[in-house]
Write a protein that holds these residues in place. Structure first.
Motif, PDB file in Angstrom:
ATOM      1  N   PRO A 197       0.956   6.854 -10.277  1.00  0.00           N
ATOM      2  CA  PRO A 197       0.702   8.285 -10.513  1.00  0.00           C
ATOM      3  C   PRO A 197      -0.638   8.744  -9.960  1.00  0.00           C
ATOM      4  O   PRO A 197      -1.574   7.964  -9.791  1.00  0.00           O
ATOM      5  N   ARG A 198      -0.714  10.016  -9.667  1.00  0.00           N
ATOM      6  CA  ARG A 198      -1.943  10.605  -9.102  1.00  0.00           C
ATOM      7  C   ARG A 198      -3.114  10.524 -10.081  1.00  0.00           C
ATOM      8  O   ARG A 198      -4.268  10.671  -9.668  1.00  0.00           O
ATOM      9  N   SER A 199      -2.839  10.324 -11.346  1.00  0.00           N
ATOM     10  CA  SER A 199      -3.928  10.203 -12.319  1.00  0.00           C
ATOM     11  C   SER A 199      -4.743   8.934 -12.106  1.00  0.00           C
ATOM     12  O   SER A 199      -5.837   8.804 -12.650  1.00  0.00           O
ATOM     13  N   VAL A 200      -4.214   7.988 -11.329  1.00  0.00           N
ATOM     14  CA  VAL A 200      -4.959   6.784 -10.965  1.00  0.00           C
ATOM     15  C   VAL A 200      -5.705   7.086  -9.669  1.00  0.00           C
ATOM     16  O   VAL A 200      -5.075   7.289  -8.631  1.00  0.00           O
ATOM     17  N   PRO A 201      -7.036   7.162  -9.694  1.00  0.00           N
ATOM     18  CA  PRO A 201      -7.784   7.603  -8.502  1.00  0.00           C
ATOM     19  C   PRO A 201      -7.730   6.576  -7.386  1.00  0.00           C
ATOM     20  O   PRO A 201      -8.163   5.437  -7.538  1.00  0.00           O
ATOM     21  N   ARG A 202      -7.191   6.977  -6.245  1.00  0.00           N
ATOM     22  CA  ARG A 202      -7.024   6.081  -5.106  1.00  0.00           C
ATOM     23  C   ARG A 202      -6.896   6.910  -3.838  1.00  0.00           C
ATOM     24  O   ARG A 202      -6.563   8.095  -3.901  1.00  0.00           O
ATOM     25  N   PRO A 203      -7.109   6.315  -2.679  1.00  0.00           N
ATOM     26  CA  PRO A 203      -6.915   7.065  -1.435  1.00  0.00           C
ATOM     27  C   PRO A 203      -5.436   7.380  -1.235  1.00  0.00           C
ATOM     28  O   PRO A 203      -4.574   6.540  -1.475  1.00  0.00           O
ATOM     29  N   ARG A 204      -5.144   8.576  -0.763  1.00  0.00           N
ATOM     30  CA  ARG A 204      -3.777   8.969  -0.500  1.00  0.00           C
ATOM     31  C   ARG A 204      -3.350   8.540   0.898  1.00  0.00           C
ATOM     32  O   ARG A 204      -4.135   8.566   1.837  1.00  0.00           O
ATOM     33  N   LEU A 205      -2.094   8.159   1.015  1.00  0.00           N
ATOM     34  CA  LEU A 205      -1.551   7.738   2.301  1.00  0.00           C
ATOM     35  C   LEU A 205      -1.161   8.969   3.108  1.00  0.00           C
ATOM     36  O   LEU A 205      -0.443   9.845   2.621  1.00  0.00           O
ATOM     37  N   ARG A 206      -1.619   9.027   4.368  1.00  0.00           N
ATOM     38  CA  ARG A 206      -1.319  10.170   5.240  1.00  0.00           C
ATOM     39  C   ARG A 206      -0.211   9.863   6.250  1.00  0.00           C
ATOM     40  O   ARG A 206       0.439  10.779   6.742  1.00  0.00           O
ATOM     41  N   TYR A 266       3.681  -4.869  14.137  1.00  0.00           N
ATOM     42  CA  TYR A 266       2.488  -4.180  13.658  1.00  0.00           C
ATOM     43  C   TYR A 266       2.865  -3.107  12.646  1.00  0.00           C
ATOM     44  O   TYR A 266       3.944  -2.514  12.721  1.00  0.00           O
ATOM     45  N   ARG A 267       1.964  -2.888  11.718  1.00  0.00           N
ATOM     46  CA  ARG A 267       2.027  -1.711  10.854  1.00  0.00           C
ATOM     47  C   ARG A 267       0.655  -1.063  10.846  1.00  0.00           C
ATOM     48  O   ARG A 267      -0.366  -1.741  10.690  1.00  0.00           O
ATOM     49  N   ALA A 268       0.646   0.267  11.013  1.00  0.00           N
ATOM     50  CA  ALA A 268      -0.582   1.047  10.899  1.00  0.00           C
ATOM     51  C   ALA A 268      -0.464   1.964   9.693  1.00  0.00           C
ATOM     52  O   ALA A 268       0.589   2.571   9.463  1.00  0.00           O
ATOM     53  N   GLU A 269      -1.523   2.040   8.913  1.00  0.00           N
ATOM     54  CA  GLU A 269      -1.581   2.928   7.747  1.00  0.00           C
ATOM     55  C   GLU A 269      -2.769   3.859   7.893  1.00  0.00           C
ATOM     56  O   GLU A 269      -3.897   3.406   8.120  1.00  0.00           O
ATOM     57  N   LEU A 270      -2.492   5.140   7.770  1.00  0.00           N
ATOM     58  CA  LEU A 270      -3.537   6.157   7.819  1.00  0.00           C
ATOM     59  C   LEU A 270      -3.722   6.702   6.411  1.00  0.00           C
ATOM     60  O   LEU A 270      -2.807   7.292   5.843  1.00  0.00           O
ATOM     61  N   THR A 271      -4.890   6.456   5.823  1.00  0.00           N
ATOM     62  CA  THR A 271      -5.163   6.906   4.458  1.00  0.00           C
ATOM     63  C   THR A 271      -6.399   7.799   4.446  1.00  0.00           C
ATOM     64  O   THR A 271      -7.151   7.870   5.412  1.00  0.00           O
ATOM     65  N   GLU A 272      -6.578   8.474   3.344  1.00  0.00           N
ATOM     66  CA  GLU A 272      -7.777   9.294   3.176  1.00  0.00           C
ATOM     67  C   GLU A 272      -9.030   8.433   3.307  1.00  0.00           C
ATOM     68  O   GLU A 272      -9.071   7.296   2.814  1.00  0.00           O
ATOM     69  N   TYR A 273     -10.036   8.987   3.959  1.00  0.00           N
ATOM     70  CA  TYR A 273     -11.309   8.276   4.054  1.00  0.00           C
ATOM     71  C   TYR A 273     -12.100   8.505   2.767  1.00  0.00           C
ATOM     72  O   TYR A 273     -12.233   9.638   2.290  1.00  0.00           O
ATOM     73  N   VAL A 274     -12.600   7.438   2.199  1.00  0.00           N
ATOM     74  CA  VAL A 274     -13.374   7.515   0.957  1.00  0.00           C
ATOM     75  C   VAL A 274     -14.852   7.435   1.317  1.00  0.00           C
ATOM     76  O   VAL A 274     -15.328   6.407   1.813  1.00  0.00           O
ATOM     77  N   SER A 275     -15.570   8.504   1.096  1.00  0.00           N
ATOM     78  CA  SER A 275     -16.992   8.545   1.448  1.00  0.00           C
ATOM     79  C   SER A 275     -17.882   7.948   0.365  1.00  0.00           C
ATOM     80  O   SER A 275     -19.034   7.597   0.631  1.00  0.00           O
ATOM     81  N   THR A 329       0.838  -1.195   0.000  1.00  0.00           N
ATOM     82  CA  THR A 329       0.000   0.000   0.000  1.00  0.00           C
ATOM     83  C   THR A 329       0.871   1.243   0.000  1.00  0.00           C
ATOM     84  O   THR A 329       0.615   2.209  -0.728  1.00  0.00           O
ATOM     85  N   ALA A 330       1.927   1.223   0.825  1.00  0.00           N
ATOM     86  CA  ALA A 330       2.834   2.366   0.891  1.00  0.00           C
ATOM     87  C   ALA A 330       3.596   2.548  -0.415  1.00  0.00           C
ATOM     88  O   ALA A 330       3.789   3.684  -0.883  1.00  0.00           O
ATOM     89  N   THR A 331       4.029   1.455  -1.039  1.00  0.00           N
ATOM     90  CA  THR A 331       4.756   1.594  -2.295  1.00  0.00           C
ATOM     91  C   THR A 331       3.846   2.091  -3.412  1.00  0.00           C
ATOM     92  O   THR A 331       4.295   2.819  -4.299  1.00  0.00           O
ATOM     93  N   ALA A 332       2.584   1.725  -3.374  1.00  0.00           N
ATOM     94  CA  ALA A 332       1.645   2.256  -4.367  1.00  0.00           C
ATOM     95  C   ALA A 332       1.560   3.771  -4.256  1.00  0.00           C
ATOM     96  O   ALA A 332       1.463   4.488  -5.261  1.00  0.00           O
ATOM     97  N   ASP A 333       1.605   4.275  -3.032  1.00  0.00           N
ATOM     98  CA  ASP A 333       1.471   5.716  -2.835  1.00  0.00           C
ATOM     99  C   ASP A 333       2.636   6.476  -3.453  1.00  0.00           C
ATOM    100  O   ASP A 333       2.464   7.600  -3.917  1.00  0.00           O
ATOM    101  N   THR A 334       3.808   5.867  -3.485  1.00  0.00           N
ATOM    102  CA  THR A 334       4.973   6.559  -4.026  1.00  0.00           C
ATOM    103  C   THR A 334       5.214   6.264  -5.507  1.00  0.00           C
ATOM    104  O   THR A 334       5.873   7.042  -6.190  1.00  0.00           O
ATOM    105  N   HIS A 335       4.689   5.150  -6.017  1.00  0.00           N
ATOM    106  CA  HIS A 335       4.994   4.740  -7.380  1.00  0.00           C
ATOM    107  C   HIS A 335       3.854   4.964  -8.376  1.00  0.00           C
ATOM    108  O   HIS A 335       4.104   5.203  -9.554  1.00  0.00           O
TER     109      HIS A 335
END
Length: 293
Positions: free
Chosen positions: A85-94, A106-115, A77-83
């Motif tokens: 492109p933003r033109s592919v619509p997806r939640p951004r990693l915070r 453990y790993r915790a990931e905070l991403t944009e909430y998709v409504s 998930t983290a590598t997707a955020d860096t690799h």
């Protein structure tokens, strides 16, 4: 996936100690990341992940035995955020947080909430036809095209899986994957929102056979004939090629492997029939249409 099967795999851990351990870890991550989790718990496959809404974000944790952390579920998930492109619509990693407690990482990931709601909830498959605007289909085509251009050495589907499993699940000799692309690798209706399109759950992305993503989405639409036909019409330039048929066969074989474990009982005969239509060979195992209750 039928309700009984969903309840068996996408549920909290059966053991009370495991349940409470994951809840404590989620609360600790929320505190460290300075968010307040609310709303219902959403458990991943067999309770391996736990996610909850946290204000305008989504907080998910994953755990593994200490020393065994890593791999797709952990890192991709983290590598997707860096690799990707933003033109592919997806939640951004915070934010990302890693820590280790005795014997557990453990790993915790905070991403944009998709409504925007996904097309389906809790199941990857359609149970009836859906109506999506033409713009949605154009967005999907554009997103997959942009994703295909991403260079990566991450393999989502490997030739050795084909070599080991094609005869078992399709009844044919293994075929050679000659054309690959970068794809999502888990393209189903619970990972696609309604308009406007957002593609969710990026933990499996990587190199895969041309036609695999679309073959998977088509298979998950076989109980909705008009939608399945729309997929084949929109993506005929991929699915109706030799490379596209290879990718679709790989997707069908992997789904038949899941069917052999009791997953997707309603879809099972339709997936088998589609595989037989492509191979002209009956699938070798008589998969049940429904899992016994």
């Amino acid at each position: 996936m039928d309700r009984a099967v969903r309840q068996a795999v996408f549920v909290a851990p059966a053991e009370r100690d495991e349940l409470e351990r994951m809840r404590r870890a989620h609360a600790a991550a929320a505190q460290q990341l300075r968010v307040s989790a609310s709303g219902p718990e959403v458990w991943g496959w067999r309770g391996r992940t736990l996610g909850r809404r946290a204000r305008d974000c989504w907080l998910r944790i994953v755990s593994a035995e200490a020393g065994k952390a890593g791999g797709r579920l952990w890192e991709w998930t983290a590598t997707a955020d860096t690799h990707v492109p933003r033109s592919v619509p997806r939640p951004r990693l915070r934010g990302v947080l890693d820590w280790t407690a005795p014997d557990v990482a453990y790993r915790a990931e905070l991403t944009e909430y998709v409504s925007i709601p996904p097309v389906t909830s809790g199941t990857p498959a359609l149970d009836q036809d859906i109506v999506l605007p033409d713009s949605w289909w154009s967005e999907l085509k554009s997103a997959l095209g942009a994703l295909a251009t991403v260079p990566t050495d991450r393999e989502s589907v490997r030739q050795n899986w084909v070599d080991r499993n094609f005869r078992r699940f399709l009844g044919i000799d293994p075929i050679r994957i000659r054309e690959t692309t970068t794809g999502h690798a888990d393209l189903h209706w619970a990972n696609l929102t309604r308009a406007p399109l957002i593609i969710l759950d990026w933990e499996n992305w990587g190199r895969l056979p041309v036609g695999y993503d679309l073959g998977l989405l088509h298979a998950y639409s076989l109980t909705a004939p008009a939608t399945a036909a729309r997929i084949r019409r929109e993506f005929a330039h991929v699915l109706d090629t030799d490379a596209g048929r290879t990718g679709e066969l790989v997707a069908l074989a992997q789904l038949l492997q899941a069917c052999s474990r009791g997953v997707h009982p309603t879809l099972t005969p339709l997936i088998a029939r589609r595989a037989q239509a492509l191979t002209h060979t009956p699938v070798p195992t008589p998969y049940p249409a429904r899992r016994p209750s």
